[in-house]
Design an enzyme around this catalytic site. Structure first.
Site, short mmCIF file in Angstrom:
data_model
loop_
_atom_site.label_atom_id
_atom_site.label_comp_id
_atom_site.label_asym_id
_atom_site.label_seq_id
_atom_site.Cartn_x
_atom_site.Cartn_y
_atom_site.Cartn_z
CG ASP A 143 43.98 38.24 31.58
OD1 ASP A 143 43.39 37.96 32.65
OD2 ASP A 143 43.55 39.08 30.78
CD GLU A 157 39.69 41.89 34.43
OE1 GLU A 157 38.89 42.74 34.88
OE2 GLU A 157 40.85 42.21 34.05
#
Length: 358
Positions: free
Chosen positions: A66, A124
């Site tokens: 991500d 994250e």
């Protein structure tokens, strides 16, 4: 410079993954199934986890797919990606799809000393939600290398080995009082005054500090926002203060001291754990390998911000290091980029580490 690492990194960077990382996860899963003989899964959270080799102990190469939202100049129909002057440009090139590609290629090419795991997490950038979910599901390698940036800390262009990083604790101080008309000051209890008394307490608190393998890890403490009052002629009955604390392994500032003030409470909104690698052998072997794959003189260093390494160390009891291609100041910028030769260097470093550790 056309290599397998660059080719995979380009594909990953070009794949949007700020709102929904599913397409980037599917790309990784497909690539691993095509190019390795590993057992590959994409779990219900969207994490991609692959395993090959066997042994009593395991080493994980860990990243995330991500990214933060791109700047307007970084997107077209998808994400723009460009190579120039030996660098790869685009959202996520530094944080951290470049190093993720290097890890995937090292995972494919190595002859691992034990069980080798490749893990790319989601979320994250939203507090490590993918990593935490995987740990709750039983993800607990003995050792891990997280591919966040560690290049350029000791000297420009040198890929160092981070043995520790700071965490972040975000908290809120709430002061309550009694509202009254501002012309009758004595009829109320001013919440802003109570809040500023709490701020004075914070200003006198020492920032957390410790050492890891002889390296100083210095935390910080700062009031970042204050909000109180509804009108110019009303004594405020509520005021909030936000506090940013950069934590260090084993230490926290004594922020609960503000609750000794009447009407003041303190609550933690986010606590991203710091990381310290307590395994001196693991840290030493990684540094030796880092020296052998480059001309510079790498060092054990401390990163200033939190990564998924903190969750692995705190919640999975994994002995963790951070080693990656990105340099300070590249992540989350409109001109984000990573050095292609350093990606190749990291691929070699990860491969040799997988063949020597655990």
């Amino acid at each position: 410079m056309s290599t397998a690492v660059t080719a995979l990194a380009r594909r990953l960077v070009a794949t949007p993954s700020h709102d929904d990382p599913d397409a980037a996860g599917a790309l990784l899963e497909s690539w691993l199934r095509e190019h390795t003989d590993a057992t590959v899964e994409r779990d219900e959270h969207g994490n991609v986890i692959a395993r090959r080799g066997d042994g009593d102990r395991s080493l994980a190469l860990v990243g995330h797919h991500d990214v933060v939202p791109p700047a307007p100049e970084q997107r077209d129909d998808g994400y723009l990606v460009e190579e120039r002057d030996g660098r790869l440009f685009g959202r996520g090139s530094a944080d951290m799809k470049g190093s993720l590609a290097a890890m995937a290629c090292a995972f494919r090419d190595s002859d691992p000393a034990g069980e080798l795991v490749f893990a790319s997490f989601v979320g994250e950038e939203r507090g490590g939600i993918g990593c935490r979910a995987a740990i709750e599901d039983g993800f607990a390698p003995d050792y891990a290398v997280v591919g966040e940036g560690s290049t350029g800390y000791s000297a420009p262009g040198v890929t160092d080995v981070a043995i520790a990083h700071r965490g972040r604790r975000a908290s809120t101080i709430t002061a309550r009082g009694t509202a009254a008309h501002a012309s009758e000051v004595g009829a109320g209890e001013n919440a802003i005054y109570r809040a500023t008394d709490a701020v004075d307490v914070i200003r006198d608190l020492p920032a957390p500090e410790t050492t890891v393998h002889g390296r100083n890890v210095q935390g910080s403490l700062a009031v970042t926002e204050i909000d109180g009052g509804d009108a110019w002629n009303v004594i405020p009955d509520r005021c909030t203060v936000t506090v940013d604390e950069r934590t260090v392994p084993g230490e926290r500032a004594g922020l609960d001291a503000v609750e000794s003030i009447e009407g003041v409470t303190w609550s933690v909104e986010q606590d991203l754990p710091p990381m310290a690698c307590e395994d001196e052998r693991f840290a030493a072997v990684a540094l030796e390998i880092a020296r052998n794959v480059q001309d510079g003189d790498p060092e054990h260093v401390v990163k200033p911000h939190a990564t998924d390494a903190g969750w692995l160390a705190a919640e999975a009891d994994t002995r963790t290091l951070v080693v990656g291609a990105a340099e300070p100041g590249e992540a989350h910028t409109a001109a984000e980029s990573v050095s292609i030769p350093v990606l190749e260097r990291c691929r070699r470093l990860y491969r040799v580490l997988a063949e020597r550790c655990p």
